[in-house]
Design a protein around this motif. Sequence first.
Motif, mmCIF file in Angstrom:
data_model
loop_
_atom_site.group_PDB
_atom_site.id
_atom_site.type_symbol
_atom_site.label_atom_id
_atom_site.label_comp_id
_atom_site.label_asym_id
_atom_site.label_seq_id
_atom_site.Cartn_x
_atom_site.Cartn_y
_atom_site.Cartn_z
ATOM 1 N N ARG A 186 76.453 62.736 -8.817
ATOM 2 C CA ARG A 186 75.566 61.592 -8.645
ATOM 3 C C ARG A 186 74.285 61.838 -9.425
ATOM 4 N NH1 ARG A 186 73.182 62.066 -2.516
ATOM 5 N NH2 ARG A 186 72.649 64.295 -2.547
ATOM 6 N N ALA A 187 73.491 60.798 -9.582
ATOM 7 C CA ALA A 187 72.295 60.869 -10.412
ATOM 8 C C ALA A 187 71.295 61.881 -9.865
ATOM 9 C CB ALA A 187 71.631 59.494 -10.493
ATOM 10 N N THR A 188 70.674 62.645 -10.783
ATOM 11 C CA THR A 188 69.578 63.547 -10.450
ATOM 12 C C THR A 188 68.530 63.432 -11.554
ATOM 13 O OG1 THR A 188 70.229 65.561 -11.659
ATOM 14 C CG2 THR A 188 71.325 65.157 -9.560
ATOM 15 N N SER A 189 67.475 64.219 -11.434
ATOM 16 C CA SER A 189 66.478 64.248 -12.500
ATOM 17 C C SER A 189 66.995 64.958 -13.747
ATOM 18 C CB SER A 189 65.202 64.945 -12.004
ATOM 19 O OG SER A 189 65.487 66.288 -11.630
ATOM 20 N N GLY A 190 68.145 65.613 -13.644
ATOM 21 C CA GLY A 190 68.711 66.320 -14.790
ATOM 22 C C GLY A 190 69.826 65.580 -15.496
ATOM 23 N N GLU A 246 63.887 54.160 -0.659
ATOM 24 C CA GLU A 246 64.051 54.290 0.791
ATOM 25 C C GLU A 246 64.993 55.453 1.062
ATOM 26 O OE1 GLU A 246 65.399 50.493 2.204
ATOM 27 O OE2 GLU A 246 63.345 49.767 2.512
ATOM 28 N N GLY A 247 64.455 56.529 1.670
ATOM 29 C CA GLY A 247 65.269 57.703 1.963
ATOM 30 C C GLY A 247 65.829 58.322 0.699
ATOM 31 N N ASP A 248 67.149 58.465 0.659
ATOM 32 C CA ASP A 248 67.830 59.042 -0.509
ATOM 33 C C ASP A 248 68.565 57.967 -1.315
ATOM 34 O OD1 ASP A 248 68.708 61.289 -2.131
ATOM 35 O OD2 ASP A 248 70.690 61.049 -1.214
ATOM 36 N N GLU A 249 68.166 56.696 -1.113
ATOM 37 C CA GLU A 249 68.850 55.597 -1.799
ATOM 38 C C GLU A 249 68.340 55.470 -3.244
ATOM 39 O OE1 GLU A 249 71.409 53.931 -0.443
ATOM 40 O OE2 GLU A 249 71.190 55.328 1.236
ATOM 41 N N VAL A 298 64.678 64.693 -8.198
ATOM 42 C CA VAL A 298 64.212 66.083 -8.273
ATOM 43 C C VAL A 298 64.797 66.890 -7.121
ATOM 44 C CG1 VAL A 298 62.170 67.577 -8.141
ATOM 45 C CG2 VAL A 298 62.086 65.468 -9.482
ATOM 46 N N LYS A 299 64.794 66.311 -5.930
ATOM 47 C CA LYS A 299 65.375 67.002 -4.767
ATOM 48 C C LYS A 299 66.850 67.279 -4.993
ATOM 49 C CE LYS A 299 62.166 64.975 -1.391
ATOM 50 N NZ LYS A 299 62.021 63.989 -0.284
#
Length: 312
Positions: A163-167, A96-99, A55-56
Amino acid sequence: MKLWRPVAETVWQGRDDSAEASNATRIFQTIKQQGEFTPLASGIALIGFECDAGVKRNLGRPGAVQAPDMLRKALANMASHEGHDRLADMGSVYVEGDELEAAQQALSDAVTSCQRSGMRTLVFGGGHETAWAHGRGVLDAFPNERVVIINLDAHLDLRKADRATSGTPFRQLAHYCDERGREFQYACFGVSRAANTLALWDEAERLNVTLVEDLHFRRDAQSALEKVLAQADRVYLTIDLDVLPASEMPAVSAPAALGIPALDLLPVIEQICRSGKLQAADLVEFNPQFDRDGQGAKLAARLAWQIAHWWA
């Protein structure tokens, strides 16, 4: 298992009515709580995905990382009827973090393991990045079967990104199927033309996605669903809670201006559950930070309650 933790004992609590009768039970009393990740030979594996990294990355409202335990708490005090004693809480995968990618792989592995052992999976996200992990896990568990993805959502989530996102989850699943010579079978019910660019609409057409728009949901949803189910050996159902109107579901990353009321969604969910083909389901994008008096949590938990009940 990596990036996994059990659920705190304080989560599954509720009112004890057992003095009334032997069957006066609630879900916190009948759910199987697993202290370690060990898939069972049958039942419904409830898995949390503590994540809003996608989401971020998609520039949405963060907060879905807190959703799994909030939904567990909302579900805990609901009455336990047929099917609910098959629920087993398998704990949560976390980021963990943005992983994000590592956590998505951990969730995929957990789902595949549960599915291969004989369980079905019910995942509490997390943003809709949950779907790439959950869907991949189901595809890997049934490599020689037709797995149809049904998304109840205002958004197509076919975005192109580095890279992967919620979209991006369904574009990722489309590529995953293409790489393995599998047909990508995807249906999006409740999609909003106002919430998706023409580029996304073109991508959906290129991928031959079955679409039922929000404006036509009452007229077209169940007839379209019959055709989709006829093409499936197994179904993966993913429910983005922003498919609901903002007045019913305020607690999401992207509230819907119009949306599909829960009483219109439920017959479609029931039809999928009773088809005998539902293998996996998830509820995603719940954001407790924007809830009003637990309204959103209660509605999301009720949808999960119905899925477990109808799945029986």
